[in-house]
Design a protein around this motif. Structure first.
Motif, PDB file in Angstrom:
ATOM      1  N   GLU A  26      21.855 -29.153  29.403  1.00  0.00           N
ATOM      2  CA  GLU A  26      22.633 -28.799  28.226  1.00  0.00           C
ATOM      3  C   GLU A  26      23.650 -27.700  28.506  1.00  0.00           C
ATOM      4  O   GLU A  26      24.143 -27.044  27.585  1.00  0.00           O
ATOM      5  N   ALA A  27      23.987 -27.507  29.771  1.00  0.00           N
ATOM      6  CA  ALA A  27      24.959 -26.460  30.129  1.00  0.00           C
ATOM      7  C   ALA A  27      26.320 -26.787  29.532  1.00  0.00           C
ATOM      8  O   ALA A  27      26.711 -27.952  29.413  1.00  0.00           O
ATOM      9  N   GLY A  28      27.042 -25.747  29.157  1.00  0.00           N
ATOM     10  CA  GLY A  28      28.368 -25.926  28.564  1.00  0.00           C
ATOM     11  C   GLY A  28      29.335 -24.866  29.044  1.00  0.00           C
ATOM     12  O   GLY A  28      29.221 -24.331  30.154  1.00  0.00           O
ATOM     13  N   GLY A  29      30.281 -24.516  28.164  1.00  0.00           N
ATOM     14  CA  GLY A  29      31.318 -23.569  28.533  1.00  0.00           C
ATOM     15  C   GLY A  29      30.793 -22.187  28.859  1.00  0.00           C
ATOM     16  O   GLY A  29      31.317 -21.504  29.739  1.00  0.00           O
ATOM     17  N   ALA A  30      29.755 -21.738  28.144  1.00  0.00           N
ATOM     18  CA  ALA A  30      29.189 -20.411  28.416  1.00  0.00           C
ATOM     19  C   ALA A  30      28.627 -20.334  29.825  1.00  0.00           C
ATOM     20  O   ALA A  30      28.727 -19.298  30.499  1.00  0.00           O
ATOM     21  N   GLU A  31      28.023 -21.424  30.283  1.00  0.00           N
ATOM     22  CA  GLU A  31      27.465 -21.456  31.640  1.00  0.00           C
ATOM     23  C   GLU A  31      28.578 -21.493  32.682  1.00  0.00           C
ATOM     24  O   GLU A  31      28.464 -20.868  33.747  1.00  0.00           O
ATOM     25  N   ALA A  32      29.665 -22.224  32.380  1.00  0.00           N
ATOM     26  CA  ALA A  32      30.798 -22.244  33.307  1.00  0.00           C
ATOM     27  C   ALA A  32      31.392 -20.843  33.445  1.00  0.00           C
ATOM     28  O   ALA A  32      31.721 -20.393  34.554  1.00  0.00           O
TER      29      ALA A  32
END
Length: 485
Positions: A26-32
């Motif tokens: 569920e990784a998204g922009g925050a993880e990037a």
């Protein structure tokens, strides 16, 4: 060679605390954001440990791109795991960067007073807890994000990704901390190189996690009206999440299965390929911290359409790299108007040039440097045992002046200003962006530089996003549709 803030963080030990790592399903922009900056800290010689949650198939510990990844706990257990890690390694870290995804890790409670604790907020979740939790968990989330966070992080630096998030942090959370804006970057130029051809017929590419607050259902509900006008319309939907099954069912019920393709999770290369094929990307979210998908699409020349909501109003400049709709506007009508504006090949080419110019103003290298400046400034504050001479303020000024002795002035700029102030020299001319001060305090700062004659103007939100070096080199404003495309 000029030493950067990143260079000066070499050999320091830092902990990054983030809910997920980039490998999480569920990784998204925050993880990037977390990962791209951590990679650059490591490349500059810093030692970075990322503490995040564990998920099926992941290892408790591993090294990736030079970053030590420590995983523990699940969705909520990661908070206890991070606290235990900090307590076990209480004297190991010079600084902790605590990424608040709704609820922070409250790192100051578990670190000694000589550790710099920086809180990074992507966007405020006060109104989004109701979409994820029932009572009383939604109320608990709001209290933790607001009252508890405000007390635990009192006086410590806070980093946000946009002027909208800064406003929400002040107004909704009541934070009085020094707040620094460090925007997202964009894909590397070689990754954003166009592949394939722009579609000759209308096409939309949407990249989003399939969760309620992203409101992807609004796009699907708009498709029947759009197909009535453009029967050849194609919609590529990339991303996955808990709403995936219900959205596929909705598409089938609307009879748009032949026009909408659910790609699920796709690689970065495939995502950029689909963005480049599209005429437009649509982001119907309730709110965003920034709008990373907007910049990713812009980097390959694709404009964006979104509602005028926090974050997205910062990422999109109407008539330059896309359009903003009033919050209550009809999405189908907005998309139709945008597609009309892009109907001619010449219009699509002009829009692509403007989009690329806007996206080029952002980079992960610049973002990492700006976050390094915040970390370094707080480390220096702790070691000096005194506060900054400037009180917390969201005002910034741009000052321009000509120096009689530019070399001497440059030495003074390097030593007399804060790490987070930005400056650029062109011969004997200087442009300086001073954060956290008004025109009166700017005059005091200039006196320390022995500058008596300077132009001083208040900086706009976009000036702060772009930084001093780019403040006068904005993308062309362009002529195009107004607030509604």
């Amino acid at each position: 060679m000029t030493m950067t803030a990143l260079d000066r963080l070499a050999r320091t030990d830092l902990a990054f605390l983030n809910w997920r790592d980039p490998g999480h399903p569920e990784a998204g922009g925050a993880e990037a954001y977390c990962w791209e900056i951590a990679r650059r800290f490591v490349a500059a010689g810093a030692h970075v440990t990322l503490v995040s949650s564990r998920y099926p198939g992941s290892r408790a510990r591993e090294y990736r791109d030079g970053i030590r990844v420590v995983r523990g706990g699940g969705t909520f257990g990661v908070y206890a795991a991070a606290a235990a890690h900090l307590l076990r390694h209480r004297h190991a870290y010079d600084a902790v960067v605590d990424f608040q995804n709704g609820i922070p890790f409250f790192s100051p409670l578990f670190t000694p007073r000589w550790t710099a604790d920086i809180c990074v907020i992507h966007h405020v979740h006060q109104h989004q807890f109701d979409t994820r939790f029932d009572w009383p968990m939604n109320a608990v989330g709001r209290v933790l994000e607001k009252q508890v966070s405000r007390r635990v992080y009192r006086g410590r630096p806070v980093v946000v990704v946009s002027p909208s998030t800064r406003e929400g942090t002040r107004r909704e959370l009541g934070f009085g901390n020094p707040i620094h804006i460090v925007p997202n970057g964009r894909p590397l130029p070689e990754r954003a190189a166009p592949t394939g051809q722009r579609s000759r017929t209308p096409a939309l590419t949407v990249v989003s996690r399939l969760v309620p607050q992203k409101r992807v259902d609004l796009i699907l509900r708009a498709v029947p009206a759009l197909l009535a006008r453009w029967p050849e319309l194609r919609v590529d939907l990339c991303g996955d999440g808990p709403e995936g099954a219900s959205l596929r069912k909705l598409a089938a019920g609307l009879g748009i299965g032949s026009a909408v393709v659910f790609h699920g999770y796709v690689s970065e290369e495939r995502r950029q390929e689909l963005f480049h094929r599209a005429w437009l990307t649509v982001v119907p979210s309730v709110a965003e911290g920034w709008g990373l998908a907007v910049i990713e699409a812009n980097s390959v020349g694709t404009p964006a359409l979104a509602f005028d909501v926090p974050g997205l109003r910062d990422a999109i400049r109407t008539g330059v790299n896309g359009w903003l709709l009033d919050r209550e506007a009809d999405l189908a009508a907005g998309v139709a108007s945008a597609l009309d504006a892009l109907s001619a090949p010449e219009a699509r080419s002009l829009a692509a040039a403007r989009c690329r110019a806007w996206a080029a103003a952002f980079s992960w290298d610049a973002s990492a440097e700006r976050l390094a400046q915040v970390v370094l400034e707080d480390l220096q504050r702790i070691h000096r045992h005194r506060r900054s001479r400037r009180s917390a303020s969201d005002l910034s000024v741009i000052t321009r002046f000509t120096a009689a002795d530019p070399d001497s002035t440059e030495r003074a700029v390097r030593t007399a200003l804060r790490q987070t102030d930005a400056w650029q020299r062109d011969g004997d001319s200087f442009r300086v962006l001073l954060h956290g001060c008004d025109e009166v305090r700017a005059l005091s700062a200039l006196r320390r530089l022995a500058v008596t004659d300077a132009d001083i103007v208040l900086a706009s939100g976009h000036d702060v996003l772009l930084g001093a070096a780019e403040a006068d080199e904005r993308p062309p404003s362009g002529r195009g549709p107004g607030r509604r495309p």
